[in-house]
Design an enzyme around this catalytic site. Structure first.
Site, short mmCIF file in Angstrom:
data_model
loop_
_atom_site.label_atom_id
_atom_site.label_comp_id
_atom_site.label_asym_id
_atom_site.label_seq_id
_atom_site.Cartn_x
_atom_site.Cartn_y
_atom_site.Cartn_z
N CYS A 1 -10.15 2.53 -30.57
CA CYS A 1 -11.48 3.32 -30.96
C CYS A 1 -12.16 3.80 -29.70
O CYS A 1 -13.51 3.20 -29.59
CB CYS A 1 -12.02 2.34 -31.90
N GLU B 1 4.34 -6.32 2.43
CA GLU B 1 4.32 -7.06 1.26
C GLU B 1 3.90 -6.13 0.35
O GLU B 1 2.98 -6.19 -0.40
CB GLU B 1 3.18 -8.29 1.38
N TYR C 1 1.38 -2.60 -11.95
CA TYR C 1 0.10 -2.71 -12.49
C TYR C 1 0.05 -1.70 -14.00
O TYR C 1 -0.49 -0.73 -13.97
CB TYR C 1 -0.88 -1.60 -11.26
N GLY D 1 0.89 -1.08 0.01
CA GLY D 1 0.00 -0.15 -0.06
C GLY D 1 0.66 1.27 0.06
O GLY D 1 0.14 2.49 -0.05
N ARG E 1 3.87 -1.66 -5.50
CA ARG E 1 3.70 -0.75 -6.47
C ARG E 1 5.18 0.11 -5.98
O ARG E 1 5.83 0.65 -7.03
CB ARG E 1 2.64 0.34 -6.28
#
Ligand SMILES: Cc1ncc(COP(=O)(O)O)c(C=O)c1O
Length: 400
Positions: free
Chosen positions: A345, A272, A374, A234, A275
Site C-alpha cells: 500500500c 571481495e 542484494y 564494487g 554483486r
C-alpha cells in the site's frame, strides 16, 4: 555471464502450474553460478584472489556453490562469521565492516579469521585489549578512506568523501604508531572498498593504479613490511543496459600488466566481490494479478513486490524483466507502456516504471533477471505480512 532464459522460463511455468495461488518466487540457477565463478576466477592474473562478500546473498545453496571456487569469504558481522565458520570450518575468512563490537572481535579471534579489516583507531584499541588477554597475534589490514584523482563517480560511494567507512589518511600515522606499540597486531597491508556499481573496466584500472601507487608510497614512507592489498568489491551489474556488462576479461588483462611492474610483485591482491558474482544467477518471478489504468497510465499489479525484491527501489532503476505467458487471463495489453508494481500500500512499490511491453495479460509471469544479489536479503520482508516467495534452486547439471 550466462542467462539461461529458456530453462528458467520452463521452470517458472512448471512452478506456476503446480500452484493454485498466484505465483511469486525466486529462482536460482546454480550451474550458471558455478560457471560464472569459475570463469571470473580463471581470468584473474597471478597473485590475485577472489573472495565472496557474503552480504550480497547468503542463501545456503549459493554459499555451497561458491565454496571451493572462491579463495574464501568476506564477512561483516558476527552472524555472517558464525554462519560461514559453521558451514565451512577451516575456510579463509576476512572480517570487515564498520562498528565491530568487542564480542564480534572476540568471536573473530576465537574462530581464527585470517584477517581483520580494521576500520578505525578505536577498533585497533579494542583488538589490542582482547589480544593482551588472549596472548596471541592477529593479522590485519587497515581499511583506508582515500580520495584519489581517479575515483569514479558511481551511485554508491563509500570512500574519497565523508563517510563512516575506513580510516582517514590523516590518521594513518597515529594508527601506525599504535601498531608499533602493540606488536600482537600484525599489519599485512591495506584495504580499500571505495565504490560499488563500477561498470567501466578502464576506470577501475585507473583507480587501482592510484591505490597501488599510494600503498607503495606509504610502504616506503613508513618503512612497512607489508604484502597485501585488498581492493574491495564494487564491480557492478548493468541493470539499465543488461547487454553491456563490465568487461572482466579486459580488466584482468590490464591488471596483469599493472601487476607485472617489479615494485608490485611483492603484493598479493585480493578482491571481495558480491554483486558481480551472484546477481546474474537470480530471477524474481511475479504473477500479474490486475491490469489497470489510472490517470492515463497503465499499471500491472503483481504478486509480491519490493518487500521481496527491493533492488530496483534501492538503486532507483527500472529492473530488466521478460514476460512469460501464464494462465491465459481475461485482460490483455498490447504495445503500450506499463508500470510493474507490487501489492504494497505505497506508491513506492514499483519495480519498473512505464516500460514498453508488447503483450501483458493477467495470469502472465513477469520474470526479473539479475536478481541474485542484494535482493531478498535487503528487502523489508514483513511489511504488510504477505507470504514469502517460493525459493527454488535449480541444479540440473552435475557440478564439476
Ligand atoms: C567492505 C565491503 N567489501 C565488499 C563489498 C561488496 O561490494 P559489491 O557487492 O559491490 O562487490 C561491500 C559492499 O558493501 C563492502 O562494504
Amino acid at each position: 555471464m550466462e542467462l539461461r532464459l529458456d530453462r528458467m522460463a520452463q521452470e517458472a511455468t512448471r512452478l506456476q502450474a503446480a500452484s493454485d495461488d498466484p505465483l511469486c518466487a525466486y529462482l536460482y540457477d546454480l550451474p550458471a553460478l558455478r560457471r560464472h565463478i569459475d570463469d571470473v576466477v580463471a581470468t584473474l592474473p597471478e597473485r590475485c584472489e577472489m573472495f565472496y562478500a557474503v552480504k550480497a546473498n547468503a542463501e545456503t545453496p549459493i554459499l555451497d556453490a561458491l565454496e571451493g571456487r572462491v579463495a574464501g569469504f568476506e564477512v561483516a558481522s558476527d552472524g555472517e562469521l558464525a554462519l560461514i565458520h559453521e558451514r565451512f570450518p577451516g575456510v579463509s575468512l576476512l572480517f570487515g565492516g564498520p562498528g565491530k563490537t568487542v564480542s564480534e572481535l572476540s568471536l573473530a579471534l576465537e574462530l581464527g579469521v585470517e584477517l581483520i579489516h580494521v576500520e578505525s583507531l578505536t577498533e585497533l584499541k579494542r583488538l589490542a585489549r582482547l589480544l593482551e588477554r588472549g596472548g596471541h597475534r592477529q593479522q590485519v589490514l587497515l581499511r583506508m578512506n582515500l580520495a584519489t584523482d581517479n575515483l569514479p563517480s558511481t551511485p554508491l560511494t563509500m570512500g574519497g568523501v565523508p563517510t563512516p567507512f575506513g580510516i582517514d589518511p590523516e590518521e594513518l600515522e597515529t594508527c601506525l604508531a599504535f601498531l608499533t606499540d602493540h606488536p600482537s597486531i600484525v599489519l599485512r597491508g591495506f584495504h580499500f572498498h571505495l565504490i560499488s556499481h563500477q561498470l567501466d573496466a578502464d576506470a577501475q584500472l585507473r583507480l587501482l593504479d592510484d591505490l597501488f601507487r599510494q600503498v607503495e608510497h606509504w610502504r616506503e614512507q613508513h618503512d612497512l613490511d607489508i604484502d597485501q592489498i585488498n581492493v574491495g568489491g564494487g564491480i557492478g551489474i548493468n541493470y539499465r543496459e543488461p547487454h553491456r556488462q563490465f568487461d572482466w576479461t579486459g580488466f584482468c588483462s590490464g591488471l596483469a600488466m599493472q601487476l607485472d611492474e617489479p615494485r608490485l610483485r611483492r603484493y598479493r591482491i585480493r578482491f571481495e566481490c558480491g554483486r558481480y558474482l551472484t546477481a546474474p544467477c537470480g530471477y524474481y518471478l511475479m504473477e500479474v494479478l490486475d491490469l489497470k489504468r489510472n490517470h492515463g497510465q497503465w499499471f500491472a499489479v503483481c504478486r509480491g513486490g519490493t518487500h521481496h525484491f527491493r533492488t530496483p527501489a534501492a538503486q532507483n532503476h527500472n529492473h530488466p524483466f521478460v514476460r512469460l505467458p501464464g494462465r491465459g487471463g481475461e485482460s490483455m495489453l498490447t504495445n503500450t507502456r506499463v508500470s510493474i508494481v507490487g501489492q504494497l500500500c505505497t506508491p513506492k512499490d514499483v519495480l519498473a516504471r512505464q516500460v514498453e511491453i508488447e503483450h501483458l495479460a493477467i495470469g502472465d509471469l513477469v520474470m526479473f533477471t539479475l536478481a541474485g544479489a542484494y535482493a531478498w536479503n535487503i528487502s523489508h520482508q514483513h511489511f504488510l505480512r504477505h507470504p514469502a516467495p517460493i525459493m527454488h534452486f535449480i541444479d540440473d547439471e552435475e557440478s564439476a
